[in-house]
Motif scaffolding. Sequence first.
Motif, PDB file in Angstrom:
ATOM      1  N   HIS A 124     -23.491  26.705 -16.191  1.00 52.39           N
ATOM      2  CA  HIS A 124     -22.490  25.721 -16.828  1.00 52.39           C
ATOM      3  C   HIS A 124     -21.723  26.720 -17.936  1.00 52.39           C
ATOM      4  CE1 HIS A 124     -22.717  22.146 -15.071  1.00 52.39           C
ATOM      5  NE2 HIS A 124     -23.961  22.352 -14.744  1.00 52.39           N
ATOM      6  N   LYS A 125     -22.193  28.138 -17.910  1.00 54.08           N
ATOM      7  CA  LYS A 125     -21.895  29.244 -19.184  1.00 54.08           C
ATOM      8  C   LYS A 125     -20.366  28.977 -18.949  1.00 54.08           C
ATOM      9  CE  LYS A 125     -21.864  34.381 -20.039  1.00 54.08           C
ATOM     10  NZ  LYS A 125     -22.688  35.626 -18.552  1.00 54.08           N
ATOM     11  N   GLY A 126     -20.134  29.284 -20.175  1.00 50.84           N
ATOM     12  CA  GLY A 126     -18.970  29.008 -21.135  1.00 50.84           C
ATOM     13  C   GLY A 126     -18.538  28.267 -21.890  1.00 50.84           C
ATOM     14  N   THR A 127     -17.435  28.222 -22.229  1.00 56.82           N
ATOM     15  CA  THR A 127     -16.620  27.106 -23.531  1.00 56.82           C
ATOM     16  C   THR A 127     -16.452  25.751 -23.032  1.00 56.82           C
ATOM     17  OG1 THR A 127     -16.054  28.908 -24.738  1.00 56.82           O
ATOM     18  CG2 THR A 127     -14.573  26.955 -25.278  1.00 56.82           C
ATOM     19  N   HIS A 128     -16.782  24.699 -23.620  1.00 55.22           N
ATOM     20  CA  HIS A 128     -16.622  23.368 -23.130  1.00 55.22           C
ATOM     21  C   HIS A 128     -15.643  22.213 -24.308  1.00 55.22           C
ATOM     22  CE1 HIS A 128     -18.594  23.754 -19.270  1.00 55.22           C
ATOM     23  NE2 HIS A 128     -20.213  25.038 -20.363  1.00 55.22           N
ATOM     24  N   ASP A 129     -15.028  21.504 -23.663  1.00 56.99           N
ATOM     25  CA  ASP A 129     -14.064  21.017 -24.938  1.00 56.99           C
ATOM     26  C   ASP A 129     -15.471  19.525 -24.787  1.00 56.99           C
ATOM     27  OD1 ASP A 129     -13.007  19.087 -26.401  1.00 56.99           O
ATOM     28  OD2 ASP A 129     -10.813  19.567 -25.726  1.00 56.99           O
ATOM     29  N   ILE A 130     -16.013  19.032 -26.002  1.00 52.88           N
ATOM     30  CA  ILE A 130     -16.583  17.561 -25.950  1.00 52.88           C
ATOM     31  C   ILE A 130     -16.188  17.027 -26.656  1.00 52.88           C
ATOM     32  CG2 ILE A 130     -18.405  18.623 -24.695  1.00 52.88           C
ATOM     33  CD1 ILE A 130     -19.985  18.910 -27.609  1.00 52.88           C
ATOM     34  N   GLN A 131     -14.774  17.484 -26.877  1.00 48.65           N
ATOM     35  CA  GLN A 131     -14.321  16.208 -27.977  1.00 48.65           C
ATOM     36  C   GLN A 131     -13.924  14.926 -27.493  1.00 48.65           C
ATOM     37  OE1 GLN A 131     -10.390  17.096 -30.522  1.00 48.65           O
ATOM     38  NE2 GLN A 131     -11.301  15.863 -31.812  1.00 48.65           N
ATOM     39  N   TYR A 132     -14.844  13.546 -26.910  1.00 45.54           N
ATOM     40  CA  TYR A 132     -14.602  12.215 -26.057  1.00 45.54           C
ATOM     41  C   TYR A 132     -14.436  12.317 -25.322  1.00 45.54           C
ATOM     42  CZ  TYR A 132     -12.531  11.215 -31.021  1.00 45.54           C
ATOM     43  OH  TYR A 132     -12.011  11.061 -32.480  1.00 45.54           O
ATOM     44  N   LYS A 133     -15.411  13.356 -24.987  1.00 48.57           N
ATOM     45  CA  LYS A 133     -16.266  14.109 -23.285  1.00 48.57           C
ATOM     46  C   LYS A 133     -17.344  14.288 -23.630  1.00 48.57           C
ATOM     47  CE  LYS A 133     -11.128  16.073 -22.877  1.00 48.57           C
ATOM     48  NZ  LYS A 133     -10.749  17.058 -23.021  1.00 48.57           N
ATOM     49  N   PRO A 134     -18.664  13.381 -23.082  1.00 50.37           N
ATOM     50  CA  PRO A 134     -19.541  14.051 -22.668  1.00 50.37           C
ATOM     51  C   PRO A 134     -20.464  15.651 -21.547  1.00 50.37           C
ATOM     52  CG  PRO A 134     -19.387  11.227 -22.744  1.00 50.37           C
ATOM     53  CD  PRO A 134     -17.916  12.448 -22.630  1.00 50.37           C
ATOM     54  N   ILE A 135     -21.273  15.659 -21.993  1.00 46.16           N
ATOM     55  CA  ILE A 135     -21.443  16.839 -21.413  1.00 46.16           C
ATOM     56  C   ILE A 135     -23.110  16.626 -21.301  1.00 46.16           C
ATOM     57  CG2 ILE A 135     -21.926  18.038 -22.929  1.00 46.16           C
ATOM     58  CD1 ILE A 135     -21.474  20.886 -21.230  1.00 46.16           C
ATOM     59  N   LYS A 136     -23.574  16.925 -20.172  1.00 45.40           N
ATOM     60  CA  LYS A 136     -25.098  15.904 -19.750  1.00 45.40           C
ATOM     61  C   LYS A 136     -25.988  17.608 -19.132  1.00 45.40           C
ATOM     62  CE  LYS A 136     -23.645  12.776 -17.065  1.00 45.40           C
ATOM     63  NZ  LYS A 136     -23.549  11.280 -16.156  1.00 45.40           N
ATOM     64  N   LEU A 137     -26.891  17.813 -20.028  1.00 46.70           N
ATOM     65  CA  LEU A 137     -27.245  19.551 -19.230  1.00 46.70           C
ATOM     66  C   LEU A 137     -28.492  19.552 -20.550  1.00 46.70           C
ATOM     67  CD1 LEU A 137     -25.410  22.718 -18.205  1.00 46.70           C
ATOM     68  CD2 LEU A 137     -25.041  22.582 -20.722  1.00 46.70           C
ATOM     69  N   ASP A 138     -29.775  20.753 -19.616  1.00 53.28           N
ATOM     70  CA  ASP A 138     -30.534  20.865 -20.154  1.00 53.28           C
ATOM     71  C   ASP A 138     -30.674  22.254 -21.302  1.00 53.28           C
ATOM     72  OD1 ASP A 138     -33.431  21.601 -20.464  1.00 53.28           O
ATOM     73  OD2 ASP A 138     -34.673  21.358 -18.904  1.00 53.28           O
ATOM     74  N   PHE A 139     -30.272  21.501 -22.147  1.00 51.99           N
ATOM     75  CA  PHE A 139     -30.205  22.504 -23.693  1.00 51.99           C
ATOM     76  C   PHE A 139     -31.505  23.260 -23.685  1.00 51.99           C
ATOM     77  CE2 PHE A 139     -26.665  19.304 -24.323  1.00 51.99           C
ATOM     78  CZ  PHE A 139     -25.165  20.558 -23.838  1.00 51.99           C
ATOM     79  N   SER A 140     -32.228  22.579 -23.451  1.00 49.63           N
ATOM     80  CA  SER A 140     -33.775  24.021 -23.660  1.00 49.63           C
ATOM     81  C   SER A 140     -34.059  24.938 -22.824  1.00 49.63           C
ATOM     82  CB  SER A 140     -35.448  22.557 -23.123  1.00 49.63           C
ATOM     83  OG  SER A 140     -35.388  22.432 -21.908  1.00 49.63           O
ATOM     84  N   LYS A 141     -32.936  25.026 -21.550  1.00 44.63           N
ATOM     85  CA  LYS A 141     -32.844  25.800 -20.698  1.00 44.63           C
ATOM     86  C   LYS A 141     -31.265  27.249 -21.230  1.00 44.63           C
ATOM     87  CE  LYS A 141     -36.063  24.244 -17.616  1.00 44.63           C
ATOM     88  NZ  LYS A 141     -35.837  23.971 -16.238  1.00 44.63           N
TER      89      LYS A 141
END
Length: 191
Positions: free
Chosen positions: A121-138
């Motif tokens: 999921h490399k890149g830029t993500h607009d998460i304003q009111y749009k949830p993202i689910k990702l393993d942020f430890s990795k």
Amino acid sequence: MTSSVIPAEAFAEIIAELERRPLYKNVERETAGEGKSQAFGIVNRRRVPPDYSRNCWIRPYLYKLILDFAQKYVDIPYNGIMLNQNYQAAKHRDKGNVGISYLVAFGDYTDGKLIVYEGEHKGTHDIQYKPIKLDFSKNYHAVEPFEGDRYSLVFYTLKKPVPPTVPEPSVEQIDGKWVFKRGTEVCTQLP
């Protein structure tokens, strides 16, 4: 990875409570970014097993609002919550977490997109009111500069196991005052 858009009204009570009583600066997170950030739920503690954050009983009404939001929108298992207020996260990995986290930003702001530096999921993500689910430890990630009032909620699971002796939490009103209950132990808010 991303979920559907959450209506702005879903955050209205949380924002109102943060405007009434803003978060204080978390000096433990100064190297990870700039702004205000506080943990709720289960947290790692130095030299002792994980347990509930003191913010659960210092701010029981805010904790209740976050739990109400999670019950309606968060569809992953979690035991910790990070609430950020105008926090511009520097490039980092969430080294104390494990597995998928749920992250959503909200408020009246512009820019402030999430940058993911690696992985699928490399890149830029607009998460304003749009949830993202990702393993942020990795995945290294950061927040772009922004203008306005930007808030975010991160629901995650601690890497360190939670002892089975940690009781279930609850938040309720007793005699007109919000209280955090750690099992049967009642912890009242500060004035």
